[in-house]
Design an enzyme around this catalytic site. Structure first.
Site, PDB file in Angstrom:
ATOM      1  N   TYR A 198      -2.486  -1.302   9.888  1.00 35.92           N
ATOM      2  CA  TYR A 198      -2.523  -1.811   8.518  1.00 35.92           C
ATOM      3  C   TYR A 198      -1.215  -1.523   7.792  1.00 35.92           C
ATOM      4  O   TYR A 198      -0.625  -2.414   7.151  1.00 35.92           O
ATOM      5  CB  TYR A 198      -3.701  -1.169   7.781  1.00 35.92           C
TER       6      TYR A 198
ATOM      7  N   SER B 230       0.846  -1.196   0.000  1.00 33.92           N
ATOM      8  CA  SER B 230       0.000   0.000   0.000  1.00 33.92           C
ATOM      9  C   SER B 230       0.874   1.236   0.000  1.00 33.92           C
ATOM     10  O   SER B 230       1.987   1.219   0.555  1.00 33.92           O
ATOM     11  CB  SER B 230      -0.900   0.008   1.238  1.00 33.92           C
TER      12      SER B 230
END
Length: 255
Positions: free
Chosen positions: A160, A147
């Site tokens: 995350y 990400s």
């Protein structure tokens, strides 16, 4: 090229969102696909039909990507599927895509939430890849999905993003250790994408969508079709010399 000789990719979480788009674009590139799904067999069935309509051959298998004890049974099911559908014992490309999100600050995140993210995004990826290594053909490819949040910080994404940072390190080690087998490993790091991921907040919250657009050089949030074709391209022979790299696909977010 017949279906029996087409490369085969395994895409975890391939029944929806980025995974589904990736699977469809792989089919368009002449690559057959096994997708996994967590609970929505109907979505997986529809994705298989979409892939087959694009000229590919596909299968769907249930997988809880965060439940390591279930992996031996999954590997056994995959072996059976490869044999029954393709008369093959191995596959060529692994795309570790399955995942969930969490939007909570450091102060708000519970241990249970942290562990759930870790099991799916870090521990699960490590041990699923380990379990699948004997089934990946020499000269194959592994792509792990990270990400943009592993590069830049957005409050509420710490847990995350930590997992994705770990995946980027893991990918480099895979590239080093699997080099003797001719297997490459790379990380693809999408920016903010308008899907149903994490409650669909980028897609459905107009304020968040505008914020993302304002910090992205190309002036908009990403969509699945910005990512799937790129992954399919990375798995083509044109990119055989790309290895151990983190490739961000974010339209120039937070540069």
């Amino acid at each position: 090229m017949t279906n029996s000789t087409r490369p085969i990719a395994l895409v975890t979480g391939g029944s929806r969102g980025l995974g589904r788009n990736t699977a469809f674009n792989l089919a368009r590139k002449g690559i057959d696909v096994v997708i996994t799904y967590r609970s929505r067999a109907d979505e997986a069935k529809a994705a298989v039909a979409e892939i087959e309509a694009a000229g590919g051959r596909a299968a769907a298998l249930e997988l809880d990507a965060g439940a390591v004890p279930t992996f031996p049974a999954f590997v056994a099911a995959l072996k059976q599927t490869l044999q029954s559908t393709w008369q093959r014992n191995r596959f060529d490309f692994l795309v570790n895509n399955a995942g969930t999100g969490l939007r909570k600050t450091v102060a708000e995140t519970t241990e249970e939430e942290f562990d759930a993210l870790m099991n799916i995004h870090l521990k699960g990826v490590f041990f699923l890849t380990q379990a699948l290594l004997p089934l990946i053909n020499d000269g194959g490819r592994i792509i792990n999905i990270s990400s943009g949040l592993a590069r830049f910080a957005v409050p509420g994404s710490s847990a995350y993003a930590m997992m994705k940072g770990g995946i980027e390190v893991f990918t480099r080690y895979l590239a080093k250790e699997l080099g003797p087998r001719g297997i490459t490993a790379n990380t693809v790091a999408p920016g903010a994408i308008a899907t149903d991921f994490n409650g669909g907040h980028v897609r459905d919250d107009a304020d968040i969508n505008r914020m993302v657009a304002s910090v992205t050089a190309l002036g908009r949030a990403g969509v699945p079709d910005d990512i799937g074709p790129m992954i399919a391209s990375l798995l083509s022979d044109d990119n055989r010399w790309v290895n151990a790299q983190r490739i961000e696909v974010s339209g120039g977010m937070n540069i």
